[in-house]
Design an enzyme around this catalytic site. Structure first.
Site, mmCIF file in Angstrom:
data_model
loop_
_atom_site.group_PDB
_atom_site.id
_atom_site.type_symbol
_atom_site.label_atom_id
_atom_site.label_comp_id
_atom_site.label_asym_id
_atom_site.label_seq_id
_atom_site.Cartn_x
_atom_site.Cartn_y
_atom_site.Cartn_z
ATOM 1 N N LYS A 13 -13.451 6.801 6.348
ATOM 2 C CA LYS A 13 -12.839 8.035 5.827
ATOM 3 C C LYS A 13 -13.087 8.174 4.325
ATOM 4 O O LYS A 13 -13.420 9.256 3.853
ATOM 5 C CB LYS A 13 -11.315 8.015 6.045
ATOM 6 N N ARG A 88 -0.567 10.132 8.604
ATOM 7 C CA ARG A 88 -0.811 8.991 9.481
ATOM 8 C C ARG A 88 0.235 8.903 10.578
ATOM 9 O O ARG A 88 0.165 8.008 11.419
ATOM 10 C CB ARG A 88 -0.739 7.717 8.653
ATOM 11 N N ARG A 123 -16.129 -5.434 4.007
ATOM 12 C CA ARG A 123 -15.744 -4.426 3.021
ATOM 13 C C ARG A 123 -15.310 -5.069 1.705
ATOM 14 O O ARG A 123 -14.615 -6.067 1.693
ATOM 15 C CB ARG A 123 -14.603 -3.578 3.580
ATOM 16 N N ARG A 155 -9.938 -6.749 -0.051
ATOM 17 C CA ARG A 155 -8.521 -6.398 0.009
ATOM 18 C C ARG A 155 -7.802 -7.391 0.909
ATOM 19 O O ARG A 155 -8.319 -7.777 1.937
ATOM 20 C CB ARG A 155 -8.357 -4.995 0.600
ATOM 21 N N ARG A 166 -3.381 -3.514 11.845
ATOM 22 C CA ARG A 166 -3.597 -2.132 11.389
ATOM 23 C C ARG A 166 -4.170 -1.263 12.505
ATOM 24 O O ARG A 166 -3.831 -0.086 12.614
ATOM 25 C CB ARG A 166 -4.519 -2.112 10.175
HETATM 26 P P1 ADP Z 1 -7.475 2.229 5.637
HETATM 27 O O1 ADP Z 1 -7.706 3.664 5.932
HETATM 28 O O2 ADP Z 1 -8.708 1.474 5.452
HETATM 29 O O3 ADP Z 1 -6.486 1.580 6.529
HETATM 30 P P2 ADP Z 1 -5.912 2.943 3.293
HETATM 31 O O4 ADP Z 1 -6.387 2.554 1.960
HETATM 32 O O5 ADP Z 1 -5.938 4.364 3.683
HETATM 33 O O6 ADP Z 1 -6.760 2.041 4.265
HETATM 34 O O7 ADP Z 1 -4.417 2.416 3.521
HETATM 35 C C1 ADP Z 1 -4.037 1.100 3.264
HETATM 36 C C2 ADP Z 1 -2.566 0.901 3.551
HETATM 37 O O8 ADP Z 1 -1.769 1.772 2.744
HETATM 38 C C3 ADP Z 1 -2.121 1.215 4.964
HETATM 39 O O9 ADP Z 1 -2.347 0.148 5.841
HETATM 40 C C4 ADP Z 1 -0.626 1.509 4.753
HETATM 41 O O10 ADP Z 1 0.123 0.328 4.593
HETATM 42 C C5 ADP Z 1 -0.636 2.249 3.438
HETATM 43 N N1 ADP Z 1 -0.772 3.721 3.631
HETATM 44 C C6 ADP Z 1 -1.780 4.513 3.191
HETATM 45 N N2 ADP Z 1 -1.603 5.794 3.563
HETATM 46 C C7 ADP Z 1 -0.441 5.816 4.264
HETATM 47 C C8 ADP Z 1 0.290 6.830 4.940
HETATM 48 N N3 ADP Z 1 -0.140 8.104 4.973
HETATM 49 N N4 ADP Z 1 1.440 6.478 5.575
HETATM 50 C C9 ADP Z 1 1.894 5.213 5.554
HETATM 51 N N5 ADP Z 1 1.251 4.208 4.951
HETATM 52 C C10 ADP Z 1 0.100 4.491 4.306
#
Ligand code: ADP
Ligand code: ZN
Length: 209
Positions: A13, A88, A123, A155, A166
């Site tokens: 994404k 999400r 990654r 990360r 996840r």
């Molecule tokens: P990825 O898409 O690779 O999982 P992100 O960087 O988008 O990684 O998100 C990393 C973490 O940040 C998620 O696993 C969650 O803990 C938190 N997070 C990010 N966006 C949201 C969201 N919209 N709602 C809840 N938690 C979020």
């Protein structure tokens, strides 16, 4: 144009958000990057989010809804934006609707779970600017170094056990958003390709459709 990028963690994404950003000149808004930034700066919100994030769980809705609301009110979002990693959950999507924000298109990037686990292990992200790289698919020009000069690191939540958690969270809480936006006639599906450039081409085609 107000866009949403959906997809499992590690589906790409963030990369596609950058591609669209360059193409349409609208900002990419990543809740993940914003939370990581808050964590780095030691803000109260960052501290609240820390344990959830490190365990591969979602940060509570009210926290992310708060940060998104504030972000979308900023000037650079006036002509549109690309949401990467938000919404999400169904309540987060409903919160967007309640803010009176009209979403034009939702692009869902589909990648099978096995591929995701393989990809996430490679990654790397930049400590300084948050840019994302991959040891095989998106190598930095100089090993271990971002184009901004920052150091590339893995990360914590990209370690295999956390990735599995996840993915579980994604299937339970985020995947239902596909039906939510399908019902509104806004969903386009892009099949993630081996080569990032091919995925980008499909994403830009989906925007035009
Ligand atoms: P990825 O898409 O690779 O999982 P992100 O960087 O988008 O990684 O998100 C990393 C973490 O940040 C998620 O696993 C969650 O803990 C938190 N997070 C990010 N966006 C949201 C969201 N919209 N709602 C809840 N938690 C979020
Ligand atoms: Zn960088």
């Amino acid at each position: 144009m107000n866009l949403i990028l959906l997809g499992a963690p590690g589906a790409g994404k963030g990369t596609q958000a950058e591609v669209i950003c360059e193409h349409l000149h609208i900002p990419a808004v990543s809740t993940g990057n914003m939370i990581r930034e808050a964590l780095k700066n030691g803000t109260e919100m960052g501290l609240r989010a820390k344990s959830f994030m490190e365990e591969g769980k979602l940060v509570p809705d009210e926290v992310v809804i708060g940060i998104i609301k504030e972000r979308l009110q900023q000037d650079d979002c006036k002509n549109g934006f690309i949401l990467d990693g938000f919404p999400r959950t169904i309540p987060q999507a409903e919160a967007l609707d309640n803010m009176g924000i009209v979403i034009d298109k939702v692009i869902d990037i589909e990648v099978p779970d096995e591929k995701i686990v393989e990809r996430m292990s490679g990654r790397r992200v930049c400590e300084a600017c948050g840019a994302s790289y991959h040891l095989l698919y998106k190598k930095p020009e100089k090993e271990g170094v971002c184009k901004c000069g920052g150091t590339l690191v893995q990360r914590k939540d990209d370690h295999p056990d956390t990735v599995k958690e996840r993915l579980k969270v994604y299937h339970e809480q985020t995947e239902p958003l596909k039906a939510y936006y399908e019902k509104q006639g806004k969903l386009s599906i892009v099949t993630g390709q081996e080569d990032v450039a091919d995925t980008s081409r499909l994403t830009l085609e989906a925007l035009k459709a």
